[in-house]
Design a protein around this motif. Sequence first.
Motif, PDB file in Angstrom:
ATOM      1  N   GLY A  48       0.820  -1.213   0.000  1.00 49.00           N
ATOM      2  CA  GLY A  48       0.000   0.000   0.000  1.00 49.00           C
ATOM      3  C   GLY A  48       0.851   1.261   0.000  1.00 49.00           C
ATOM      4  O   GLY A  48       0.528   2.245  -0.663  1.00 49.00           O
ATOM      5  N   ALA A  49       1.943   1.213   0.738  1.00 52.03           N
ATOM      6  CA  ALA A  49       2.836   2.373   0.778  1.00 52.03           C
ATOM      7  C   ALA A  49       3.482   2.613  -0.585  1.00 52.03           C
ATOM      8  O   ALA A  49       3.578   3.754  -1.047  1.00 52.03           O
ATOM      9  N   LYS A  96       3.677   5.708  -5.668  1.00 50.25           N
ATOM     10  CA  LYS A  96       3.584   5.784  -7.129  1.00 50.25           C
ATOM     11  C   LYS A  96       2.473   6.731  -7.559  1.00 50.25           C
ATOM     12  O   LYS A  96       2.636   7.512  -8.502  1.00 50.25           O
ATOM     13  N   ASN A  97       1.331   6.667  -6.884  1.00 52.19           N
ATOM     14  CA  ASN A  97       0.223   7.568  -7.215  1.00 52.19           C
ATOM     15  C   ASN A  97       0.606   9.021  -6.976  1.00 52.19           C
ATOM     16  O   ASN A  97       0.269   9.897  -7.768  1.00 52.19           O
ATOM     17  N   ALA A  98       1.296   9.268  -5.891  1.00 50.02           N
ATOM     18  CA  ALA A  98       1.718  10.635  -5.590  1.00 50.02           C
ATOM     19  C   ALA A  98       2.702  11.142  -6.638  1.00 50.02           C
ATOM     20  O   ALA A  98       2.627  12.295  -7.060  1.00 50.02           O
ATOM     21  N   SER A 108       2.965  10.109  -9.793  1.00 50.51           N
ATOM     22  CA  SER A 108       2.298  10.304 -11.078  1.00 50.51           C
ATOM     23  C   SER A 108       1.424  11.554 -11.050  1.00 50.51           C
ATOM     24  O   SER A 108       1.365  12.290 -12.028  1.00 50.51           O
ATOM     25  N   SER A 109       0.762  11.818  -9.936  1.00 48.18           N
ATOM     26  CA  SER A 109      -0.060  13.024  -9.860  1.00 48.18           C
ATOM     27  C   SER A 109       0.817  14.269  -9.867  1.00 48.18           C
ATOM     28  O   SER A 109       0.445  15.296 -10.429  1.00 48.18           O
ATOM     29  N   GLU A 110       1.993  14.179  -9.274  1.00 44.10           N
ATOM     30  CA  GLU A 110       2.930  15.305  -9.289  1.00 44.10           C
ATOM     31  C   GLU A 110       3.415  15.574 -10.712  1.00 44.10           C
ATOM     32  O   GLU A 110       3.509  16.723 -11.138  1.00 44.10           O
ATOM     33  N   GLU A 111       3.693  14.508 -11.465  1.00 39.68           N
ATOM     34  CA  GLU A 111       4.140  14.670 -12.848  1.00 39.68           C
ATOM     35  C   GLU A 111       3.028  15.262 -13.703  1.00 39.68           C
ATOM     36  O   GLU A 111       3.275  16.125 -14.545  1.00 39.68           O
TER      37      GLU A 111
END
Length: 89
Positions: free
Chosen positions: A34-35, A40-42, A44-47
């Motif tokens: 989960g971490a 990874k989600n953080a 990709s959202s930053e990119e």
Amino acid sequence: MGGISIWQLLIIALIVVLLFGTKKLRSLGGDLGGAVKGFKNAMSSEEEKKALEENATDKPAADTAKVTETAKVAETAEKKAESKGKEQA
């Protein structure tokens, strides 16, 4: 010589399972997964956010170029109209 063999790794894994139990290891694995997924989600959202910001900053530059080009065309048309007016007069 100094390497760890497969048998040594299996013995270490068996000791870890006996010490912590399978439930605790499963929950630890789930938490770790989960971490990693959250990271990874953080990322990709930053990119995506950076890409949107770059597009937003590039867009006004393109609009400025269009305005400048339109102004040049208008200026050229005015000069032609003035020269025609002088020729007719």
